[in-house]
Design a protein around this motif. Structure first.
Motif, mmCIF file in Angstrom:
data_model
loop_
_atom_site.group_PDB
_atom_site.id
_atom_site.type_symbol
_atom_site.label_atom_id
_atom_site.label_comp_id
_atom_site.label_asym_id
_atom_site.label_seq_id
_atom_site.Cartn_x
_atom_site.Cartn_y
_atom_site.Cartn_z
ATOM 1 N N ALA A 6 36.368 49.960 40.835
ATOM 2 C CA ALA A 6 36.112 48.565 41.395
ATOM 3 C C ALA A 6 37.379 47.737 41.504
ATOM 4 C CB ALA A 6 35.138 48.148 40.175
ATOM 5 N N TYR A 7 38.243 48.064 40.836
ATOM 6 C CA TYR A 7 39.385 47.260 40.980
ATOM 7 C C TYR A 7 40.151 47.308 42.150
ATOM 8 C CZ TYR A 7 44.251 45.561 41.143
ATOM 9 O OH TYR A 7 45.511 44.770 41.014
ATOM 10 N N PHE A 12 41.490 46.071 47.983
ATOM 11 C CA PHE A 12 41.617 46.380 49.241
ATOM 12 C C PHE A 12 40.879 45.508 50.267
ATOM 13 C CE2 PHE A 12 42.971 50.799 47.702
ATOM 14 C CZ PHE A 12 44.219 50.648 48.194
ATOM 15 N N THR A 13 39.968 45.035 49.623
ATOM 16 C CA THR A 13 38.966 44.044 50.406
ATOM 17 C C THR A 13 39.823 42.572 50.270
ATOM 18 O OG1 THR A 13 37.519 43.663 48.617
ATOM 19 C CG2 THR A 13 36.917 45.293 50.263
ATOM 20 N N ASP A 14 40.726 42.427 49.801
ATOM 21 C CA ASP A 14 41.209 41.123 49.295
ATOM 22 C C ASP A 14 40.501 40.064 48.812
ATOM 23 O OD1 ASP A 14 43.706 41.670 50.875
ATOM 24 O OD2 ASP A 14 42.821 41.339 52.712
ATOM 25 N N ARG A 15 39.853 40.663 47.758
ATOM 26 C CA ARG A 15 39.092 39.844 46.949
ATOM 27 C C ARG A 15 39.875 40.060 45.513
ATOM 28 N NH1 ARG A 15 35.005 40.800 50.813
ATOM 29 N NH2 ARG A 15 33.957 39.175 51.223
ATOM 30 N N LEU A 20 36.637 38.961 37.814
ATOM 31 C CA LEU A 20 36.356 40.230 37.963
ATOM 32 C C LEU A 20 37.548 41.321 38.016
ATOM 33 C CD1 LEU A 20 33.910 42.257 37.732
ATOM 34 C CD2 LEU A 20 33.924 42.176 40.216
ATOM 35 N N ASP A 21 38.577 40.915 38.837
ATOM 36 C CA ASP A 21 39.881 41.517 39.008
ATOM 37 C C ASP A 21 40.425 41.714 37.677
ATOM 38 O OD1 ASP A 21 42.363 42.341 39.946
ATOM 39 O OD2 ASP A 21 43.319 40.334 39.681
#
Length: 56
Positions: A6-7, A12-15, A20-21
């Motif tokens: 998930a991380y 990779f989606t720049d979020r 959550l990170d």
């Protein structure tokens, strides 16, 4: 493993700059530490200690 994946998806989606990170990184690190401790020579001592405490 799911937390690490998930991380990586967040990264990779720049979020990767939100709660959550940090949560995913914390869970991943915590599981790695638990895995190292439970596969070391101290695992038997930890299990014996837990049994002793729960038996009271």
């Amino acid at each position: 493993m799911a937390s690490a994946i998930a991380y990586l998806i967040l990264l990779f989606t720049d979020r990767a700059d939100n709660f959550l990170d940090g949560f995913c990184q914390g869970v991943t690190l915590g599981m790695m530490i638990v895995g190292v401790v439970m596969t070391s020579k101290y695992a038997a001592k930890i299990r014996a200690f837990k049994k002793r405490i729960l038996a009271k």
